[in-house]
Design a protein around this motif. Structure first.
Motif, PDB file in Angstrom:
ATOM      1  N   HIS A   1      75.264 -23.833  36.061  1.00 37.81           N
ATOM      2  CA  HIS A   1      74.438 -23.223  36.892  1.00 37.81           C
ATOM      3  C   HIS A   1      73.438 -24.563  37.555  1.00 37.81           C
ATOM      4  O   HIS A   1      73.595 -25.548  37.393  1.00 37.81           O
ATOM      5  CB  HIS A   1      73.210 -22.562  36.158  1.00 37.81           C
TER       6      HIS A   1
ATOM      7  N   CYS B   1      69.347 -19.586  41.236  1.00 36.40           N
ATOM      8  CA  CYS B   1      70.453 -20.616  40.605  1.00 36.40           C
ATOM      9  C   CYS B   1      71.166 -20.999  41.791  1.00 36.40           C
ATOM     10  O   CYS B   1      71.332 -20.218  42.984  1.00 36.40           O
ATOM     11  CB  CYS B   1      71.331 -19.848  39.687  1.00 36.40           C
TER      12      CYS B   1
ATOM     13  N   CYS C   1      78.222 -19.432  40.034  1.00 35.88           N
ATOM     14  CA  CYS C   1      78.350 -19.400  38.484  1.00 35.88           C
ATOM     15  C   CYS C   1      79.189 -17.983  38.087  1.00 35.88           C
ATOM     16  O   CYS C   1      79.050 -17.611  37.038  1.00 35.88           O
ATOM     17  CB  CYS C   1      77.220 -19.590  37.958  1.00 35.88           C
TER      18      CYS C   1
ATOM     19  N   GLU D   1      74.046 -23.032  41.993  1.00 32.61           N
ATOM     20  CA  GLU D   1      75.516 -23.302  41.902  1.00 32.61           C
ATOM     21  C   GLU D   1      76.326 -22.100  41.672  1.00 32.61           C
ATOM     22  O   GLU D   1      75.940 -21.105  40.643  1.00 32.61           O
ATOM     23  CB  GLU D   1      75.507 -24.277  40.551  1.00 32.61           C
TER      24      GLU D   1
ATOM     25  N   HIS E   1      76.127 -14.471  40.501  1.00 33.62           N
ATOM     26  CA  HIS E   1      75.249 -15.628  41.029  1.00 33.62           C
ATOM     27  C   HIS E   1      74.224 -15.386  41.878  1.00 33.62           C
ATOM     28  O   HIS E   1      73.008 -16.108  41.775  1.00 33.62           O
ATOM     29  CB  HIS E   1      76.426 -16.771  41.388  1.00 33.62           C
TER      30      HIS E   1
HETATM   31 CU1  CUA Z   1      73.860 -19.340  37.609  1.00 32.63          CU
HETATM   32 CU2  CUA Z   1      74.702 -19.428  40.160  1.00 32.63          CU
END
Ligand code: CUA
Length: 346
Positions: free
Chosen positions: A173, A208, A212, A210, A216
């Motif tokens: 993340h 977040c 994920c 990134e 996300h």
């Molecule tokens: Cu945790 Cu994107």
């Protein structure tokens, strides 16, 4: 011009107006996740580097484009002008346009490296340490000094450096509160650090950063910057035990029973995944000891209201696709009872 107007479709004619509207849209609004109005030392460092590089880019642009325009006009062909003299190479020019960019790069590299070191995540010894654990798709925060665990909304005091010590239990993340500064990856099996000193009281949005998994985009967070005294009040509030069952009204007592019931085999129970201090001990989901005191639930995507809670409890994966919290076939009566009980956990 006439040619363009005759040949182009009406859509194409609207294009400049449309572009203008798109650009103008960028000028209004609050921009809660803008990096351009920082309110912490990390953000100021990045902002100042951004400005240094921006003004160097302006200098390069003006010198190069100015020179180009001057040369185009000064040496353009005029009627009767003689054939230009053939020349090849100029040591002075070659040295100048090699040295000048190299110097510009040095002027950019020095502050860049200084900024990288300054925002590396090291914090003074008196910083407030908060452990951050990334989960698909929510954030867990542990204040070891105060024996507090909470989720998604992290409270910090104004004017004191906060050291976040971060890891993940599943995938990568990235922790990001744009107004505080840059983002930092949160990795399983490793500890990463980010530190900043917020200087303005308020609620700051984060996300977040990134990819994920499927939710996300639903892995949001709020950073609450409190005045030092408000922060102490919040700590005291979080350290309070939840209300005993006997003190609750009938509806909330019914919710307590639903929460602590072991449901039929094959069905999931609330207590299997969630901690309420002194009541249940599951560890997979967010700690709910003070869930009623938060402003949002479900990774910051629903407001912490009776309607928000009920919507979440009825079908978590409709609100947050892929959510690990299963739909446990609660009846409407059970949903209302749980809402009443969870709302008392302040
Ligand atoms: Cu945790 Cu994107």
């Amino acid at each position: 011009m006439t040619l363009f107007a005759e040949r182009s479709s009406p859509g194409l004619k609207c294009l400049p107006a449309l572009l203008l509207v798109v650009i103008a849209v960028g000028c209004g609004g609050e921009f809660p996740q803008s990096t351009l109005h920082p309110t912490a030392d990390f953000g100021y460092e990045v902002d100042s580097l951004f400005r240094i590089i921006f003004w160097w880019a302006v200098v390069v642009f003006v010198v190069v484009e100015g020179g180009l325009i001057y040369i185009i006009f000064r040496f353009r062909e005029r009627p009767g002008s003689p054939e230009p003299r053939r020349i090849h190479g100029s040591t002075l020019l070659e040295v100048a346009w090699t040295l000048a960019p190299a110097l510009v790069l040095v002027f950019i590299a020095v502050p860049t490296i200084r900024t990288i070191i300054n925002v590396s995540g090291r914090a003074p010894d008196d910083a407030l340490v908060i452990d951050v654990i990334g989960h698909q798709w929510w954030w867990e925060y542990r204040y070891l000094d105060f024996n507090i665990t909470t989720a998604n909304e992290v409270h910090v005091p104004q004017g004191r450096t906060v050291q976040f010590r971060m890891t993940s239990v599943d995938v990568i993340h990235s922790f990001w509160v744009p107004k505080m500064g840059g983002k930092r990856d949160v990795l399983p099996g490793r500890t990463t650090y980010i530190a900043f000193k917020p200087d303005s009281i308020g609620t700051f949005y984060g996300q977040c950063a990134e990819f994920c998994g499927v939710s996300h985009a639903n892995m949001r967070l709020r950073l609450m910057v409190d005045s030092p005294s408000e922060f102490e009040d919040w700590i005291r509030q979080e350290q309070n035990p939840p209300p005993p069952k006997e003190s609750l009204d009938t509806e909330a007592q019914r919710g307590f029973e639903v929460f602590t019931a072991v449901r039929d085999p094959g069905n999931h129970s609330c207590l299997a995944c969630h901690v309420i201090e002194g009541v249940t001990f599951g560890v997979l989901g967010p700690n709910l000891t003070h869930v009623g005191g938060r402003t949002t639930i479900a990774g910051g995507i629903l407001p912490m209201t009776a309607d928000g809670l009920a919507e979440w409890l009825r079908d978590p994966s409709r609100v947050k696709p892929g959510s690990l919290m299963p739909d446990i076939d609660l009846t409407e009566e059970e949903v209302s009872a749980l809402v009443a009980y969870l709302s008392t956990l302040r």
